[in-house]
Design an enzyme around this catalytic site. Structure first.
Site, mmCIF file in Angstrom:
data_model
loop_
_atom_site.group_PDB
_atom_site.id
_atom_site.type_symbol
_atom_site.label_atom_id
_atom_site.label_comp_id
_atom_site.label_asym_id
_atom_site.label_seq_id
_atom_site.Cartn_x
_atom_site.Cartn_y
_atom_site.Cartn_z
ATOM 1 N N CYS A 91 3.916 4.391 4.748
ATOM 2 C CA CYS A 91 3.635 3.567 5.933
ATOM 3 C C CYS A 91 4.494 2.312 6.003
ATOM 4 O O CYS A 91 4.477 1.616 7.017
ATOM 5 C CB CYS A 91 2.158 3.173 5.944
ATOM 6 S SG CYS A 91 1.056 4.581 6.157
ATOM 7 N N GLY A 111 0.841 -1.186 0.000
ATOM 8 C CA GLY A 111 0.000 0.000 0.000
ATOM 9 C C GLY A 111 0.872 1.230 0.000
ATOM 10 O O GLY A 111 1.946 1.255 -0.607
ATOM 11 N N CYS A 112 0.436 2.252 0.690
ATOM 12 C CA CYS A 112 1.173 3.520 0.744
ATOM 13 C C CYS A 112 2.601 3.290 1.224
ATOM 14 O O CYS A 112 2.825 2.771 2.312
ATOM 15 C CB CYS A 112 0.450 4.475 1.685
ATOM 16 S SG CYS A 112 1.348 5.995 2.000
ATOM 17 N N PHE A 113 3.572 3.688 0.401
ATOM 18 C CA PHE A 113 4.960 3.430 0.798
ATOM 19 C C PHE A 113 5.391 4.244 2.003
ATOM 20 O O PHE A 113 6.319 3.870 2.700
ATOM 21 C CB PHE A 113 5.952 3.555 -0.361
ATOM 22 C CG PHE A 113 5.898 4.802 -1.205
ATOM 23 C CD1 PHE A 113 5.593 6.049 -0.717
ATOM 24 C CD2 PHE A 113 6.195 4.702 -2.552
ATOM 25 C CE1 PHE A 113 5.579 7.172 -1.511
ATOM 26 C CE2 PHE A 113 6.189 5.816 -3.378
ATOM 27 C CZ PHE A 113 5.869 7.059 -2.848
#
Length: 177
Positions: free
Chosen positions: A18, A14-16
């Site tokens: 995080c 997902g969002c890098f």
């Protein structure tokens, strides 16, 4: 003195933003970069990847010293950061660029990734199928500088994004038991 042997590990979760902090400052971790892998555009920008049209995943690429911090240990940190059952993204980030994947860099990593995925399946932790892909690594494109170490550069925005995304709640509910 013998030359240090480093390896690369690449994870999509997902969002890098995080995906950096869980691996940051671990012994044997040399470097972590946010970036993109798997698409059909050379040198993509964040905007191209974010659109979902470039075919890339948002990834973190970790340079590590396997004699200090093994790939298997990296996998044990990776799985509890994601929802491995979601084929359409992660948490509030939707689209193919936010799918989960383990990109292997050699045969040993491929085998370890397949084994760890199978162990997760057999654990029965999740009722839905585990859809995280195991793919051969290809060209890594670093994201723009403002994405690197985002959790350190923008701690308030990072914390807020994690909270509203649902990631922390999912991790707490599904992994911390």
């Amino acid at each position: 003195m013998p030359e240090q042997k480093y390896e690369k590990a690449t994870f999509a979760g997902g969002c890098f933003w995080c995906m950096v902090q869980p691996f940051d400052e671990q012994p044997g971790i040399i470097d972590i970069q946010s970036g993109f892998m798997g698409g059909h555009i050379e040198n993509p920008t964040y905007e191209q990847v974010k659109s979902g049209e470039s075919g890339h995943y948002e990834v973190v690429q970790i340079t590590f010293e396997p004699s200090t911090f093994s790939f298997e240990l990296l996998l044990s940190l990776y799985w509890p950061q994601i929802d491995p059952t979601d084929p359409d993204g992660q948490f509030h980030d939707r689209g193919p660029q936010y799918r989960t994947a383990i990109f292997y860099h050699n045969e040993q990593q491929r085998k370890a990734a397949k084994e760890s995925k199978q162990q997760l399946i057999e654990s029965g932790r999740f009722k839905k199928p585990i859809v995280t892909e195991i793919l051969e690594a290809n060209i890594f494109y670093p994201a723009e500088e403002y994405h690197q170490d985002f959790h350190k550069k923008n701690p308030k925005e990072y914390k807020k994004d994690r909270e509203i995304s649902g990631r922390d709640e999912f991790i707490s509910t599904n992994w911390q038991n």
